[in-house]
Design a protein around this motif. Structure first.
Motif, PDB file in Angstrom:
ATOM      1  N   UNK A  15       0.845  -1.190   0.000  1.00  0.00           N
ATOM      2  CA  UNK A  15       0.000   0.000   0.000  1.00  0.00           C
ATOM      3  C   UNK A  15       0.884   1.245   0.000  1.00  0.00           C
ATOM      4  N   UNK A  16       0.548   2.204  -0.877  1.00  0.00           N
ATOM      5  CA  UNK A  16       1.271   3.462  -0.939  1.00  0.00           C
ATOM      6  C   UNK A  16       0.301   4.630  -0.935  1.00  0.00           C
ATOM      7  N   UNK A  17       0.645   5.672  -0.158  1.00  0.00           N
ATOM      8  CA  UNK A  17      -0.131   6.910  -0.125  1.00  0.00           C
ATOM      9  C   UNK A  17       0.718   8.044  -0.678  1.00  0.00           C
ATOM     10  N   UNK A  18       0.067   8.930  -1.408  1.00  0.00           N
ATOM     11  CA  UNK A  18       0.722  10.112  -1.960  1.00  0.00           C
ATOM     12  C   UNK A  18      -0.142  11.318  -1.655  1.00  0.00           C
ATOM     13  N   UNK A  19       0.438  12.387  -1.102  1.00  0.00           N
ATOM     14  CA  UNK A  19      -0.321  13.595  -0.809  1.00  0.00           C
ATOM     15  C   UNK A  19      -0.999  13.557   0.548  1.00  0.00           C
ATOM     16  N   UNK A  20      -1.725  14.632   0.840  1.00  0.00           N
ATOM     17  CA  UNK A  20      -2.323  14.826   2.162  1.00  0.00           C
ATOM     18  C   UNK A  20      -3.748  15.339   2.016  1.00  0.00           C
ATOM     19  N   UNK A  21      -4.764  14.489   2.236  1.00  0.00           N
ATOM     20  CA  UNK A  21      -6.156  14.922   2.073  1.00  0.00           C
ATOM     21  C   UNK A  21      -6.629  15.924   3.113  1.00  0.00           C
ATOM     22  N   UNK A  22      -5.837  16.179   4.155  1.00  0.00           N
ATOM     23  CA  UNK A  22      -6.199  17.187   5.160  1.00  0.00           C
ATOM     24  C   UNK A  22      -5.168  18.310   5.214  1.00  0.00           C
ATOM     25  N   UNK A  23      -4.524  18.576   4.100  1.00  0.00           N
ATOM     26  CA  UNK A  23      -3.440  19.559   4.062  1.00  0.00           C
ATOM     27  C   UNK A  23      -3.876  20.970   4.420  1.00  0.00           C
TER      28      UNK A  23
END
Length: 347
Positions: free
Chosen positions: A203-211
């Motif tokens: 699993x990989x995450x990119x970015x910040x949905x609560x930035x």
């Protein structure tokens, strides 16, 4: 004109207690928010011509691409054709962050690759599902949808519905979903070292949905316009006629060598330095980049789906990857990168 008097009667004779009046006002306010959700801030948009050019662009996060490479560099690349979600595979789930929670993302995601990805998906169900990738890759690639905000509805005409949503978009997300004109899925090597295979189901995450509210330490939004490869921004770009609006999702490529996930979904796979070097005790794996291109709506009539408190900030753009390649397919990908070839997966 009617006037409210001290005994809470209208001067025309109708009786309306103050509490009822207050409830009506609150209900009207909620209805207004529901029908006319808050748009992105005006300062979130910028003319692409006003964005500073970076002539060595190309690295994650809009930083200059590494200008040097080592003798063991892995300079190959491999692209896949996974379509652009004409199947209409969308939902407001996030099986990596909120497994088992239907609607847990509170915004809608677009998917390519694995056709079964939703909140209830498991490694076994993903491995058995169909895929939109012509080469047979069953990995899942997804990101929040982009909407045209001057048009109602939550469905891209002719491309299926938004399964798992709350109404037309839910949680303040409304407008016609834009189907990407182009989706490019590309894997790259490392400028200093050969890469090792990704473990299956990584699993990989990119970015910040609560930035917009957490300081944005993990934010990596990269917006741009075709024809301007040296200009990227974390704001919504206003592109000239004939240019596609682009989103570039660069994923972490330094794996800790142990697990396929971690409690915060980030610690097991991190980003290299600006020069491309992985931190100690991590191993370079294929660097995934997904690039999306859209026909831009007129003016500022577009925004990315987001949590309500993020006010559709462009800085909240993000992507998620679940690797479901077979071991043989991953080995072929690694060989392509480490042998410095340019490869294209096809059926």
């Amino acid at each position: 004109m009617l006037h409210l008097v001290r005994d809470h009667r209208w001067s025309a004779g109708a009786v309306l207690p103050f509490g009822v009046l207050l409830c009506l006002v609150l209900a009207l306010s909620l209805l207004t928010v529901r029908l006319w959700p808050e748009a992105a801030e005006s300062g979130d948009y910028v003319d692409i011509g006003a964005v500073r050019a970076v002539h060595a662009a190309g690295a994650a996060g809009g930083e200059p691409a590494p200008e040097e490479s080592g003798p063991d560099a892995s300079t190959g690349s491999s692209t896949e054709d996974c379509g652009r979600n004409l199947e209409g595979h969308r939902n407001s789930d996030n099986v990596v962050i909120s497994p088992g929670v239907v609607g847990g993302a509170h915004h809608v995601h677009d998917y390519v690759g694995n056709l079964s990805t939703d909140a209830l998906a498991t490694d076994a169900s993903l491995a058995a599902a169909g895929t939109t990738c012509t080469g047979g890759d069953r990995s899942s690639y997804y990101w929040p949808v982009l909407r045209r905000t001057d048009r109602g509805g939550g469905t891209a005409a002719g491309h299926g519905g938004d399964h798992g949503q709350d109404g037309p978009g839910g949680h303040g997300n409304a407008g016609e979903i834009l189907v990407p004109e182009t989706v490019t899925v590309e894997f790259r090597g490392n400028p200093w070292s050969k890469v090792v295979p990704m473990p299956r189901f990584l699993r990989l995450l990119e970015g910040d949905p609560t930035a917009a509210t957490d300081g944005g330490a993990d934010a990596r939004a990269r917006w741009g316009c075709t024809g301007y490869p040296d200009r990227t921004t974390d704001r919504y770009p206003l592109c000239p006629a004939g240019s596609l609006l682009t989103r570039t999702l660069d994923f972490p490529s330094c794996w800790d060598g142990r697990g396929t996930d971690s409690p915060d979904h980030r610690a097991h796979a991190v980003f290299p330095s600006a020069t491309g070097v992985c931190p100690p005790r991590t191993f370079p794996v294929p660097h995934l980049r997904v690039t999306l291109g859209y026909r831009p709506p007129p003016g500022r009539a577009f925004a990315v789906d987001a949590f309500p408190e993020q006010h559709h900030s462009p800085r909240t753009d993000h992507g998620v990857f679940i690797g479901v390649m077979t071991d043989d397919r991953m080995a072929a990908l690694v060989a392509c990168l480490n042998q410095n070839r340019s490869c294209r997966e096809s059926g």
